[in-house]
Design an enzyme around this catalytic site. Sequence first.
Site, PDB file in Angstrom:
ATOM      1  CG  HIS A   1      -0.896  -1.373  -7.844  1.00  0.00           C
ATOM      2  ND1 HIS A   1       0.024  -1.977  -8.740  1.00  0.00           N
ATOM      3  CD2 HIS A   1      -0.563  -1.944  -6.619  1.00  0.00           C
ATOM      4  CE1 HIS A   1       0.899  -2.720  -8.085  1.00  0.00           C
ATOM      5  NE2 HIS A   1       0.422  -2.960  -6.684  1.00  0.00           N
TER       6      HIS A   1
ATOM      7  CG  ASP B   1      -1.772  -1.237   1.299  1.00  0.00           C
ATOM      8  OD1 ASP B   1      -2.232  -1.747   0.461  1.00  0.00           O
ATOM      9  OD2 ASP B   1      -1.534  -1.753   2.441  1.00  0.00           O
TER      10      ASP B   1
ATOM     11  CE  LYS C   1       3.149  -2.430  -4.636  1.00  0.00           C
ATOM     12  NZ  LYS C   1       2.985  -2.044  -3.193  1.00  0.00           N
TER      13      LYS C   1
END
Length: 424
Positions: A44, A16, A19
């Site tokens: 993501h 988390d 990215k």
Amino acid sequence: MNTGKVDVLLGLQWGDEGKGKVVDVLTPRYDVVARFQGGPNAGHTLEFENQKYVLRSIPSGIFQGGKINIIGNGVVLAPDLFMGEAKDLEKSGHPLKERLHISKKAHLIMPTHRILDRAYEAAKGKDKVGTTGKGIGPTYTDKISRNGLRVGDILSDFENKYAAHKQRHLKMLEALDWTDFEGFEETEKTWMEGIAYMKEFKFVDSENEINYLLRDGKHILCEGAQGTMLDVDFGSYPFVTSSNTVCAGACTGLGIGPNKIGNVYGIMKAYCTRVGAGPFPTELFDETGKTIRDLGHEYGAVTGRERRCGWIDLVQLRYSVMVNGVTELIMMKSDVLDSFEIIKACVAYKLPDGTETKDFPYEIDNVKPIYKDFNGWKKDMTKCKSQDEFPQEFRDYVAFLENYLETRIGVISVGPDREQTIVL
């Protein structure tokens, strides 16, 4: 960026770290984005042009026109969830079938894997890991025990292969005395629709494709999921995921030789979070932790679960930098700490025997964090357009982190939008 080498981007904490946003910011430099491990338990999140997207299995380079996106052999793929995610993206105008290639060697998450996931967690009782229930662990278990069903199996005699695997799983569930199959038939029907939908995509031998692209001078970014502390070997075992989330996972998850690794970008938050069970030395149980959660919108992108929040842990980060060979750090969510008077960073652990260490130990259940205090910067950094606008207190914080981690911080994020990213 090194010609003839791949660059790797991965999370350095418990996942988390942000990215997805970073891949999206970096992808203009690359021709190819390849995902090398994990499954749809990753989420993501990307925000741009007033739209929010959550990618679970599809590489984050999918929003950049003309890029090849590869789902590598190290990924485990759920056809029904993949179909839902892909169709949502197609609705938003992104031509996936032109851009996305899927490794034949990627393993398939079956509907029975999800039931096994629930059954195993229930059997563990109070020692449960806190999985997302997406069937990731049982799929990797089948892979390692040489019982897996792969994307390439879709191309021949698939019904019989599927039936045999399903039968084996049902016997395992019977042995576990598991009886909860609610919604299974509907799930299986959608899953089979997902299989049919996947056939519209290009299946590849991704190890050949990646190496041919490298030989042709293409620039490739390898994208990891989760974070280093969830690595099955180097993370806070057993409260980890079922794959290698570290840089070495890019080699095994895509078929790349170690001598082909170029830059390794390590992503961290200016603080620390964790989802699910397991040790977390710097976790805050007070109002400060709640404030960080609220300001940082720290809720799981896939599960919606509250993330546990705490101060940055530099012992853990230094370990992550080491095992990944990080060449450059990227710091996310610096703006979340804008309003704090005092900001803390864990610089050592006190072990149960009273000794202190800066080395990450075998067990972290009973370590106590030793903190260094920093004066807060007390400025809204979301408006900053360049590093020249950073307050001195923030510069001091960044300089300390770089010195402690012996690694340069090259990018700092001061908000969720693509534009709120400052390259130093």
